[in-house]
Design an enzyme around this catalytic site. Sequence first.
Site, PDB file in Angstrom:
ATOM      1  N   ASP A 301       1.116  -0.911   0.169  1.00 20.03           N
ATOM      2  CA  ASP A 301      -0.097   0.129   0.344  1.00 20.03           C
ATOM      3  C   ASP A 301       0.784   1.148  -0.130  1.00 20.03           C
ATOM      4  O   ASP A 301       1.965   1.287   0.472  1.00 20.03           O
ATOM      5  CB  ASP A 301      -1.341   0.081   1.164  1.00 20.03           C
TER       6      ASP A 301
HETATM    7  C1  BGC Z   1      -4.828   3.391  -0.399  1.00 19.16           C
HETATM    8  C2  BGC Z   1      -4.609   2.144  -0.950  1.00 19.16           C
HETATM    9  C3  BGC Z   1      -4.713   2.876  -2.801  1.00 19.16           C
HETATM   10  C4  BGC Z   1      -3.399   4.025  -2.628  1.00 19.16           C
HETATM   11  C5  BGC Z   1      -3.345   4.793  -3.624  1.00 19.16           C
HETATM   12  C6  BGC Z   1      -3.812   4.050   0.049  1.00 19.16           C
HETATM   13  O1  BGC Z   1      -4.117   5.165   0.715  1.00 19.16           O
HETATM   14  O2  BGC Z   1      -4.752   2.269   0.677  1.00 19.16           O
HETATM   15  O3  BGC Z   1      -6.294   1.725  -1.243  1.00 19.16           O
HETATM   16  O4  BGC Z   1      -5.284   1.563  -3.607  1.00 19.16           O
HETATM   17  O5  BGC Z   1      -3.258   4.484  -1.627  1.00 19.16           O
HETATM   18  O6  BGC Z   1      -3.755   5.550  -3.843  1.00 19.16           O
END
Ligand code: BGC
Length: 825
Positions: A301
């Site tokens: 993540d």
């Molecule tokens: C989220 C993800 C997301 C990523 C990119 C993170 O804060 O938890 O689900 O895909 O950001 O935007």
Amino acid sequence: MAFLFTILSGLLLLAVPIDAQVYMGEERSSYAFTWVQPLNTTILGQYGHSEPVYPSPRTTGSGEWAEAYEKARNFVTELTLAEKSDMVTGAPGPCVGNIYAIPRLNFSGLCLQDGPVSLRVADYVSVFPSGVTVAASWDKAVMYERNLAMGREFRAKGAHVALAPSVGPMGRCVYSGRNWEGFSPDPYLSGVAMELGIKGLQDAGVQAVAKHLIANEQEIQRNPLYYSNGTVQFEAISSNVDDRTLHELYLWPFANAVHAGVSSVMCSYQRLNGSYACQNSKLLNGLLKDELGFQGYVVSDWYALHAGVDAAEAGMDMDMPGTSRYNRTVVPELGRMSSFFGGNITTGVRNGSLEETRLDDMVTRIMTPYFYLHQDEAYPMVDASSIFLNTFYNQSSWLRDWNITQDTSVRDVRENHAQIIRRHAAESTVLLKNNNALPLNAPRYIGIFGNDAGEGQNGPLNRFGSPDSLEYGTYAVGGGSGAARLTDLVTPQEAIKARASQDGTVVESWLNNPLIAESDVASLWSYQGPDVCLVFLKSWAREVIDRETLQLDWNGTQVVKSVASACNNTIVITHSAGVNVLPFADHPNVTAILLAHYPGQESGNSITDVLYGAVNPSGRLPYTIAYDEADYNAPIVTDIQTTGVDDWQSWFDERLEIDYRYFDAHNIPVRYEFGYGLSYTTFAMFDIMLESTQQLGSISRFPVEEPVAPGGNPELWQTLYNVRVDVTNTGRVRGSAVPQLYLSFPDSTPLGTPPRQLRGFEKVELAPGERRTVAFALIRRDISYWDVVSQEWAIPSGEFVVSAGFSSRDLVVSTNMTPIASTSV
Ligand code: BGC
């Protein structure tokens, strides 16, 4: 090394460093907690501790990926060490995540884009119903078609990877801020939705990412908190989950994802059993790659990586976004470069800290899905509009490296998807109450009430995830990275007006505040008052924060009370992230209740189709609605003292008892149970039949050991029983029934087994009087529990009760099955 750490609630805890191999580069040890005084642990299994599992299993290209795997391996042999390090490290670029192109090898680079309902950072794309909405459809075709259409849009915009679907959070806690992005707290329903959603995206040629692995069941303290000098003040929260619960609840839908051939899995922010999910070797090496046979790559993540070589050894394959949260180059106070991977990986291999074979495996894992989905063949270029919409990186840092033609033409990729979205959201709408109020039949005068009925006042709502609940405007999607830009939004107000004009109906509207302020609501309206009062209410949720209440936003309950005080035909419609308590449900003037969740861009059209009966509602609750907020168990956090660096803990000590499993285990009455929903017609069910696909007495307690394939031991996916029931439409209009199959496990199953568990569902459309047979297949996993002692799925001996019905508490027919006789164990 172990040392006495603390005494908590009379129980001793040990802290032992795990995953603590020291390497050059960024080493980090995580402290895991172990119960010393067992809590009946022989029966329930210990938890809070994450054991080290090394080395990281290498991909073998098993499943359908053999040819693509060979291509990926050949590709890797052509790369320099620096190129390999680039391939595993995000870089600035036009997308939310980017991997640099290698033109010399005709590799276009990778563009990774959010999210589960739409391509978030883009223009002229569609906004689809959210995960919880689709779960409420209980319709396998909807689950697939939605993502097939969405995948076509990602591809047409040049995104190789869709950061979707989400099943973490799954919905342990009703307050979790991101439940709406995923599907249901039931792992079976979520598993089916994952599997079909992944197939949809990948059939469109786009890589799917199952996220967030695992137990990301709360937003609070999901990341560590740092002092300004870069040292950690608090580590991220640790979700502490026992082995059995992990397998039977939270890992279950990820197993479906791997079984469906998902390209990538995103590890979550928080810690699992004391160790960061993105460097938890038990989770990534052990459960995901070894036990489930995952052949693709693990992506972090965003900023979830807290180590370099350690994380790579623990099973991480790609660091995103690869740039530092604080600074895009060097972080002086932390003394490290922008990414834990990148140049550090190169250094690690050069100085012998990281085996190059691990790095090769990481790149092979990344390239196999790319070749499998033929993304090397004429894939569309990233849309030029991303250059301007992407605010994540300064253009000057990346533009020259990306082959993007800066034309000004708009790439509108929406095709006919508005029609699909309209139908899907209508079919996902759940009718909870109907005292002959619906469908509407050419009313003379409609009153529309509530802040959720109309337009927002500051441009499109939820453009990129508005930070707060907004007072005015309908909610079509939630907030955060799962939000979407509503290029086109049809509000309930405009759609109802358009439909009502066909009958010459008068339509007038009121917002929340005047209704709450006015004691004599009838004085607000003209004529003798509306013959139908449609009250539109909403409930907001977003990433980063958890919900604080299950009440409807902006005094929703009070609005219902006010309208119902003067209108004896009050119909409540909600647009919500998930569970709301509905204290007005028994009010005699509340004649109907509809839940539309977050329906996407065609919101108004979808709800109008249901209100007027153009679509007969067939949604069913994918969770339980309790009488009271206090009735729910599973709090967001369980043990916070916030003085020590490790203090943020969430003990999942309700174990398997979440949602209906909990309410059923304790016989707690609920307002509307899991699986419940009405139709404009009625159904009946008859004749349950069960047949085994195996010879009598030949079913073994454990699956036969077979080479692991994506999804785990292939034996687990084998059908052992087929169950059939007959369903008939006993009413006067065409409609869809949702027959559901539940299993009660035999008494020999270890303590803590829920009384009933969903193990099958179908949606079947029936004309009045029509009768059809519906079939459910029970695979080995469906009739097994996770045996913590043998570390295997085991079929318990004794008699199962197999029940079918129309909800978890409306079981109509049942039979028994005994795969393994009690005496044979
Ligand atoms: C989220 C993800 C997301 C990523 C990119 C993170 O804060 O938890 O689900 O895909 O950001 O935007």
